[in-house]
Design a protein around this motif. Structure first.
Motif, mmCIF file in Angstrom:
data_model
loop_
_atom_site.group_PDB
_atom_site.id
_atom_site.type_symbol
_atom_site.label_atom_id
_atom_site.label_comp_id
_atom_site.label_asym_id
_atom_site.label_seq_id
_atom_site.Cartn_x
_atom_site.Cartn_y
_atom_site.Cartn_z
ATOM 1 N N THR A 50 0.855 -1.188 0.000
ATOM 2 C CA THR A 50 0.000 0.000 0.000
ATOM 3 C C THR A 50 0.886 1.231 0.000
ATOM 4 O O THR A 50 1.968 1.232 0.604
ATOM 5 N N PRO A 51 0.487 2.310 -0.679
ATOM 6 C CA PRO A 51 1.308 3.524 -0.712
ATOM 7 C C PRO A 51 1.320 4.218 0.637
ATOM 8 O O PRO A 51 0.418 4.019 1.459
ATOM 9 N N LYS A 56 0.037 8.807 -1.358
ATOM 10 C CA LYS A 56 -1.366 8.750 -1.784
ATOM 11 C C LYS A 56 -1.944 10.159 -1.887
ATOM 12 O O LYS A 56 -2.700 10.463 -2.825
ATOM 13 N N ASP A 120 0.845 5.820 -6.634
ATOM 14 C CA ASP A 120 -0.295 5.034 -6.152
ATOM 15 C C ASP A 120 -0.800 4.156 -7.301
ATOM 16 O O ASP A 120 -1.791 4.489 -7.963
#
Length: 305
Positions: A50-51, A56, A120
């Motif tokens: 996940t960023p 993000k 992202d």
């Protein structure tokens, strides 16, 4: 023993990206680099990435700007269609100027969108979303030009020569911008996750190096490719997520060479889980092939090409 880097090393603060694996994948220990005896033998892994919140948020801002620029481009197209082409005597200079402006807006928007995708990325598991998100720049370029091109050739207020000039310029600009807007090496969540898991597996920690001018990141500060001459004479060091935030496309393919140059155990390459090995192209052929990006080639003059 690996040589000390010739450049100034700049440590980039580790962002708070989360990476998890559903089965054991990393072989590193707190005491130092991993060894083949500690590594698992090609177990199946399913890493998730996940960023960082910062990445993000930045991606969101870039995407918002892209949508605003695309909206302006489509507004320019609408003005050309509903006003310029409706005149009894079409102003060719105004029409051509609008075509150029629409192209510039679409190109800038597409480049910002691609940058956002590297901060992202989408997941390859959703094929439709993955394609649309990564090729939206090319899609929006077609939207901003194709209706205008069609109506130019159907316009009754322009003669054949005018249609040929305006339509030809619009087609040329659309093709040029579309080719530049398309993403030929789109990033994915799976790519980032596998790269991070691979780096941890081979080096024992989520830490890579890169330079401002290079397109890929490397395993350590003493890797030959990262020590090529450059204008600023700096090597940046940080986690995989930070390398991608800095605009680096991927992990180097010169893993065998860099494992030797960095002093890591070469046998670890053989213990990479199959999915990670496939994701980073760890094959005998790739290990002995020079990396494609310019940073991994010999320098010319004062900067690596």
């Amino acid at each position: 023993m690996a040589e000390q880097p010739k450049k100034k090393v700049v440590n980039v603060e580790a962002p708070s990206a989360k990476t998890t694996q559903n089965s054991a994948g990393g072989a590193g220990t707190a005491s130092g680099a991993p060894t083949a005896s500690k590594a698992p033998k090609r177990e199946r892994v399913d890493p998730a990435w996940t960023p960082t919140p910062e990445a993000k948020a930045q991606a969101g801002k870039l995407r918002l700007i892209s949508w605003i620029l695309w909206a302006l481009a489509i507004a320019g197209e609408a003005f050309a269609i509903f006003w310029v082409l409706k005149q009894i005597t079409v102003n060719m200079w105004l029409l051509i100027g609008l075509i150029v402006v629409i192209g510039a807006l679409a190109l800038i928007a597409a480049q910002l969108w691609k940058k956002a995708n590297r901060l992202d990325p989408a997941s390859e598991r959703d094929k439709v979303r993955f394609f649309v998100q990564n090729q939206l720049g090319a899609i929006m370029t077609i939207v901003a030009f194709l209706p205008l091109i069609i109506l130019v050739f159907l316009n009754k207020n322009m003669d054949g020569k005018q249609k040929g000039i305006a339509g030809g310029i619009a087609i040329a600009v659309m093709i040029a911008v579309g080719l530049l807007a398309a993403d030929y090496t789109p990033p994915s969540v799976e790519q980032y996750a596998n790269e991070q898991a691979t780096v941890v597996h081979l080096t024992g920690e989520d830490k890579v190096t890169w330079t401002k001018s290079g397109k890929v990141f490397h395993l350590c500060e003493t890797a030959k490719a990262v020590n090529l001459e450059s204008k600023d004479g700096q090597i940046f060091s940080g986690p995989v997520a930070a390398a991608h935030e800095a605009g680096k496309d991927r992990l180097t393919k010169q893993l065998k060479q860099e494992m030797e140059q960095c002093g890591f155990d070469l046998a670890l390459l053989d213990t990479l889980p199959d999915e990670q090995a496939a994701a980073v192209d760890v094959t005998p052929e790739d290990q002995n092939t020079e990396d494609a990006p310019a940073e991994d080639e010999a320098p010319t003059e004062t900067e690596a090409p």
